[in-house]
Write a protein that holds these residues in place. Structure first.
Motif, PDB file in Angstrom:
ATOM      1  N   VAL A  39      15.708  -2.153   2.007  1.00 46.53           N
ATOM      2  CA  VAL A  39      16.059  -3.575   2.127  1.00 46.53           C
ATOM      3  C   VAL A  39      16.246  -3.966   3.592  1.00 46.53           C
ATOM      4  O   VAL A  39      15.723  -4.985   4.046  1.00 46.53           O
ATOM      5  N   HIS A  40      17.019  -3.186   4.344  1.00 48.75           N
ATOM      6  CA  HIS A  40      17.210  -3.413   5.775  1.00 48.75           C
ATOM      7  C   HIS A  40      17.179  -2.056   6.482  1.00 48.75           C
ATOM      8  O   HIS A  40      17.659  -1.052   5.939  1.00 48.75           O
ATOM      9  N   LEU A  95      18.316  -4.876  13.946  1.00 44.15           N
ATOM     10  CA  LEU A  95      17.946  -5.073  12.549  1.00 44.15           C
ATOM     11  C   LEU A  95      16.425  -5.197  12.438  1.00 44.15           C
ATOM     12  O   LEU A  95      15.805  -6.024  13.104  1.00 44.15           O
ATOM     13  N   VAL A  96      15.837  -4.351  11.586  1.00 41.06           N
ATOM     14  CA  VAL A  96      14.389  -4.348  11.377  1.00 41.06           C
ATOM     15  C   VAL A  96      14.113  -4.602   9.900  1.00 41.06           C
ATOM     16  O   VAL A  96      14.607  -3.857   9.047  1.00 41.06           O
ATOM     17  N   PRO A  97      13.332  -5.625   9.561  1.00 38.61           N
ATOM     18  CA  PRO A  97      13.034  -5.856   8.144  1.00 38.61           C
ATOM     19  C   PRO A  97      11.928  -4.934   7.653  1.00 38.61           C
ATOM     20  O   PRO A  97      10.797  -4.990   8.154  1.00 38.61           O
ATOM     21  N   PRO A  98      12.215  -4.037   6.717  1.00 43.73           N
ATOM     22  CA  PRO A  98      11.159  -3.183   6.171  1.00 43.73           C
ATOM     23  C   PRO A  98      10.243  -3.976   5.229  1.00 43.73           C
ATOM     24  O   PRO A  98      10.578  -5.086   4.815  1.00 43.73           O
ATOM     25  N   VAL A  99       9.096  -3.404   4.915  1.00 39.43           N
ATOM     26  CA  VAL A  99       8.112  -4.092   4.075  1.00 39.43           C
ATOM     27  C   VAL A  99       7.813  -3.255   2.832  1.00 39.43           C
ATOM     28  O   VAL A  99       6.703  -2.850   2.585  1.00 39.43           O
ATOM     29  N   TRP A 139       2.622  -4.390  -1.167  1.00 32.52           N
ATOM     30  CA  TRP A 139       2.670  -5.118  -2.440  1.00 32.52           C
ATOM     31  C   TRP A 139       3.903  -4.783  -3.251  1.00 32.52           C
ATOM     32  O   TRP A 139       4.093  -5.311  -4.342  1.00 32.52           O
ATOM     33  N   GLY A 140       4.719  -3.892  -2.757  1.00 32.59           N
ATOM     34  CA  GLY A 140       5.914  -3.504  -3.511  1.00 32.59           C
ATOM     35  C   GLY A 140       5.652  -2.294  -4.383  1.00 32.59           C
ATOM     36  O   GLY A 140       4.518  -1.875  -4.593  1.00 32.59           O
ATOM     37  N   TRP A 141       6.714  -1.736  -4.888  1.00 32.60           N
ATOM     38  CA  TRP A 141       6.619  -0.527  -5.707  1.00 32.60           C
ATOM     39  C   TRP A 141       7.561  -0.714  -6.883  1.00 32.60           C
ATOM     40  O   TRP A 141       8.771  -0.620  -6.739  1.00 32.60           O
ATOM     41  N   LEU A 142       7.006  -1.045  -8.036  1.00 33.16           N
ATOM     42  CA  LEU A 142       7.821  -1.416  -9.183  1.00 33.16           C
ATOM     43  C   LEU A 142       7.586  -0.458 -10.342  1.00 33.16           C
ATOM     44  O   LEU A 142       6.515   0.134 -10.474  1.00 33.16           O
ATOM     45  N   PRO A 143       8.573  -0.306 -11.209  1.00 39.83           N
ATOM     46  CA  PRO A 143       8.412   0.583 -12.363  1.00 39.83           C
ATOM     47  C   PRO A 143       7.518  -0.037 -13.421  1.00 39.83           C
ATOM     48  O   PRO A 143       7.307  -1.249 -13.468  1.00 39.83           O
ATOM     49  N   ALA A 144       7.000   0.829 -14.309  1.00 44.02           N
ATOM     50  CA  ALA A 144       6.197   0.332 -15.432  1.00 44.02           C
ATOM     51  C   ALA A 144       7.052  -0.552 -16.332  1.00 44.02           C
ATOM     52  O   ALA A 144       6.602  -1.582 -16.840  1.00 44.02           O
ATOM     53  N   THR A 145       8.292  -0.137 -16.543  1.00 41.44           N
ATOM     54  CA  THR A 145       9.237  -0.928 -17.316  1.00 41.44           C
ATOM     55  C   THR A 145      10.479  -1.102 -16.469  1.00 41.44           C
ATOM     56  O   THR A 145      11.113  -0.121 -16.068  1.00 41.44           O
ATOM     57  N   ARG A 146      10.852  -2.336 -16.212  1.00 42.09           N
ATOM     58  CA  ARG A 146      11.937  -2.595 -15.265  1.00 42.09           C
ATOM     59  C   ARG A 146      13.266  -2.702 -15.986  1.00 42.09           C
ATOM     60  O   ARG A 146      13.371  -3.370 -17.013  1.00 42.09           O
ATOM     61  N   GLY A 147      14.270  -2.059 -15.424  1.00 41.76           N
ATOM     62  CA  GLY A 147      15.614  -2.159 -15.962  1.00 41.76           C
ATOM     63  C   GLY A 147      16.451  -3.079 -15.083  1.00 41.76           C
ATOM     64  O   GLY A 147      15.933  -3.928 -14.361  1.00 41.76           O
TER      65      GLY A 147
END
Length: 402
Positions: free
Chosen positions: A374-375, A382-386, A392-400
């Motif tokens: 996140v930071h 302070l450096v904003p990570p990507v 494009w992000g890294w998301l689970p197959a099913t999000r909790g």
């Protein structure tokens, strides 16, 4: 204003100091100036509210390849941009694990370190022509361990080389591995730096008698000194440490660092699970990132894989902070959030869901958590990570729940 930056309301998790609780972190002049509860926001020039998120010491990746620009694209093993896999991925310190030999190591001090926001600790590959040619073998003959050239390199670059890297791969290692190891160890002893030894040869199955690597690995494991690093602990490849439980325990008791260094080619989920059952947790988690692999994973994803193996969040943070700092001899400077220290911090989210992973053997396994940067705070900036190396992000197959 008393503080330059106030990181407020986060759950500070610092296993090296046994800290786990909601605290504010204040930063002044690039250093941690206060750590406590309810630090007044009107005392800071800038305030970042991170309630519900984790604040950990700046993450340290003990095994990467960031000789960015030292190798022609398409020829040999290209390095990553250090700030893409570093501060842009929630990581404040990178060890370059021997991307180049003596002919090109000067690129770090001349070009790479001055341009990078991420701290970079270079190790020298023992092979004089390592990775500058299109092959995965670092040492093809004993002549390529050029002691005179190494001496000139060290004299011309005082303080640059912080370790020596040896990869136990290739035909020469299968034939004369003990000699190769001894030569590398002599260099490390001569210059008072640790030796990092890569085990597991991904291409050995293409050559006759891949089992000949096993006694070489056993020999190296028995000869490593305190402070030396065995990397690719969980490799399923020929020449790995499977079945060497007693030798691994003895090495750890001597002070040898057991590093995981997953990469694309040296992580077996079953191997890691079996080692956990035997009490052989890695001391450190690292990524072994190269340009080819940086869209495959990041250090945070490697940490999530070990969460899937069964380790706790505190375990994986310990492996990438205080343990990693100790492994590079910087435990008095890095790996902890403490007043007076340089302000290297990582703010991250623990995301619950169904995360799918694939190991070196192409075996799919699942974990219940992912880690998202996140930071990043590097030396107070302070450096904003990507989203790590995945824009494009890294998301689970099913999000909790977040």
């Amino acid at each position: 204003m008393e503080y330059d930056l106030l990181i407020r309301g986060g759950r500070v998790l610092d296993p090296g100091q046994a800290i786990d609780g909601v605290l504010d972190v204040a930063i002044t002049g690039g250093r941690v100036s206060a750590l406590g509860q309810d630090i007044l926001a009107d005392q800071a020039r800038r305030v970042i509210d991170v309630r519900g998120r984790y604040v950990v010491p700046g993450l340290i990746d003990l095994h990467t390849h960031v000789a960015y620009g030292a190798i022609t694209p398409g020829v040999g093993m290209e390095g990553c941009d250090p700030d893409v896999i570093g501060v842009g991925s929630g990581v404040t310190t990178l060890v370059d694990a021997g991307s180049v030999g003596v002919a090109a190591i000067g690129v770090f001090s001349a070009f790479i370190q001055p341009k990078a926001s991420t701290r970079i600790v270079p190790y020298l590959n023992i092979g004089s022509y390592a990775h500058t040619m299109p092959t995965m073998v670092d040492v093809n003959s004993m002549d390529e361990i050029d002691q005179d050239a190494i001496a000139r390199c060290m004299a011309a670059n005082p303080g640059l080389v912080q370790g020596v890297k040896l990869r136990l791969v290739g035909p020469l290692v299968a034939e004369r591995g003990k000699e190769v190891f001894a030569a590398a160890k002599d260099v490390a002893r001569e210059y008072g730096v640790p030796l990092m030894v890569h085990i597991g040869d991904l291409s050995a199955h293409r050559r006759p008698n891949p089992e000949r690597l096993t006694p070489v690995t056993q020999f190296a494991l028995d000869q490593l000194d305190p402070g030396d690093i065995l990397t690719h602990l969980c490799t399923p490849n020929p020449g790995g440490a499977q079945g060497m439980t007693q030798a691994l325990v003895a090495a750890r008791e001597r002070g040898v660092i057991l590093d995981s260094a997953l990469g694309r080619g040296n992580f077996g989920y079953r191997v890691a699970s079996e080692q956990r059952g035997l009490g052989l947790a890695p001391d450190t988690i690292s990524s072994d990132l190269t340009a080819m692999g940086q869209n495959f994973h990041s250090l945070l994803e490697c940490m999530a894989k070990f969460l899937a193996v069964g380790y706790s969040l505190a375990d994986v943070v310990r492996m990438t902070t205080v343990n990693a700092a100790r492994a590079i001899g910087m435990e008095d400077e890095l790996g902890a959030i403490a007043v007076g220290r340089e302000a290297d911090l990582t703010v991250l989210d623990l995301v619950e869901g169904d995360f799918e992973f694939v190991d070196t053997a192409q075996e799919t396994f699942h974990g219940g958590y992912g880690l998202v940067p996140v930071h990043t705070v590097r030396a107070g900036e302070l450096v904003p990570p990507v989203w790590g190396t995945h824009p494009w992000g890294w998301l689970p197959a099913t999000r909790g729940a977040l």
